[in-house]
Design a protein around this motif. Structure first.
Motif, mmCIF file in Angstrom:
data_model
loop_
_atom_site.group_PDB
_atom_site.id
_atom_site.type_symbol
_atom_site.label_atom_id
_atom_site.label_comp_id
_atom_site.label_asym_id
_atom_site.label_seq_id
_atom_site.Cartn_x
_atom_site.Cartn_y
_atom_site.Cartn_z
ATOM 1 N N SER A 174 -58.683 19.352 -14.228
ATOM 2 C CA SER A 174 -59.114 20.011 -12.976
ATOM 3 C C SER A 174 -58.087 20.307 -11.831
ATOM 4 N N PRO A 175 -57.183 21.053 -12.411
ATOM 5 C CA PRO A 175 -56.089 21.501 -11.001
ATOM 6 C C PRO A 175 -56.586 22.278 -10.000
ATOM 7 N N ALA A 176 -57.782 23.004 -10.010
ATOM 8 C CA ALA A 176 -58.132 23.867 -8.970
ATOM 9 C C ALA A 176 -58.459 22.781 -7.741
ATOM 10 N N GLU A 177 -59.321 21.698 -8.319
ATOM 11 C CA GLU A 177 -59.868 20.643 -7.392
ATOM 12 C C GLU A 177 -58.677 19.497 -7.259
ATOM 13 N N TYR A 178 -57.867 19.229 -7.956
ATOM 14 C CA TYR A 178 -56.815 18.307 -7.829
ATOM 15 C C TYR A 178 -55.321 18.830 -8.345
ATOM 16 N N PRO A 179 -54.847 19.691 -7.390
ATOM 17 C CA PRO A 179 -53.462 20.289 -7.745
ATOM 18 C C PRO A 179 -52.525 19.289 -7.321
#
Ligand code: ZN
Length: 265
Positions: free
Chosen positions: A50-55
């Motif tokens: 979930s890179p958008a939430e946890y970059p």
């Protein structure tokens, strides 16, 4: 086949009870430590997915920042005071979000630190104190205790053996904003001092964070610290623990820490 699953789970639960008792761990945690590691690994993969939430800050692009934070974490882990030093993974990742003043640690030792927290602090020993606090939540197994209370053991086991991505996401989210009990928070503060005490760091580094929150008059600190006990009491208790343990470390590594902050995007 399905009929076999329930007895199988029961066996695991019983094994979990047998495995999780140890001398310094008086609470009964229904999870075995292998389950802590498995759950942590699942949460870790859910975060990475979930890179958008946890970059996650790229290690390939910021190798110096990662090597700095790892060296710091290893000093704490190698203090001789971390009970599951060799059993848990103790991996550190930096989340690139300057607006978030937080850090968290999953069961089994996957540690995440937001750039917002790193930039808020002024000394390596301050960050080491907060990391010690987070490490304690995993090492003292508060996180699986509380997840077990919130979700129930069979539910958590079903995540380990099933492939329920949406539930895993829920658990990931709630892990990050977990409200630990007052007792857990006090214990994590105390262990932060214990872990730092054999190092050359100022062992009460975690107090600096709370002192600043108090100074700024906010109870609006990050959830992991603002819930309870009162931040002012925590400053006193952390400093008292350092005196109590007669910790001699006096290094803050302020200049090195400033360079570390500058190395971040
Ligand atoms: Zn905490």
């Amino acid at each position: 086949m399905k009929k076999c699953i329930i007895p199988f789970l029961l066996v695991l639960v019983v094994l979990g009870i047998a495995c999780s008792k140890n001398e310094s761990d008086k609470s009964i945690n229904l999870f075995g430590i292998d389950r802590d590691k498995q759950l942590g690994a699942q949460v870790d993969s859910s975060i990475l997915a979930s890179p958008a939430e946890y970059p996650i800050l790229s290690e390939a692009n910021y190798p110096a920042a990662y090597s700095y934070i790892r060296n710091m974490t290893n000093k704490i882990l190698n203090s001789g005071e971390v009970f599951y030093r060799d059993e848990f993974v103790w991996e550190v990742k930096i989340i690139q979000d300057d607006d978030v003043l937080n850090a968290f640690c999953t069961p089994g030792g996957y540690i995440y630190v937001y750039t917002g927290l790193i930039k808020y602090l002024n000394a390596e020993s301050d960050l080491a104190g907060v990391m010690g606090h987070e490490i304690a939540h995993a090492d003292r197994r508060h996180s699986t205790d509380i997840l077990t209370k919130e979700y129930g053991i069979s539910f958590l086991l079903s995540i380990l053996f099933g492939n329920d991505q949406s539930t895993l996401k829920d658990i990931t989210g709630s892990l990050i904003s977990l409200s630990y009990s007052r007792k857990n928070e006090s214990e994590a503060d105390e262990y932060s001092v214990r872990y730092l005490c054999p190092t050359d760091y100022k062992a009460d580094g975690a107090a600096e964070f709370f002192a600043r929150i108090v100074e700024e008059g906010g109870s609006s600190g990050p959830t992991f610290l603002s819930t309870h006990p009162d931040p002012g009491n925590r400053v006193e208790n952390i400093r008292a623990e350092k005196v109590n343990l007669a910790c001699e470390g006096d290094k803050g590594y302020d200049a090195e820490y400033a360079a570390f902050k500058n190395s971040l995007p």
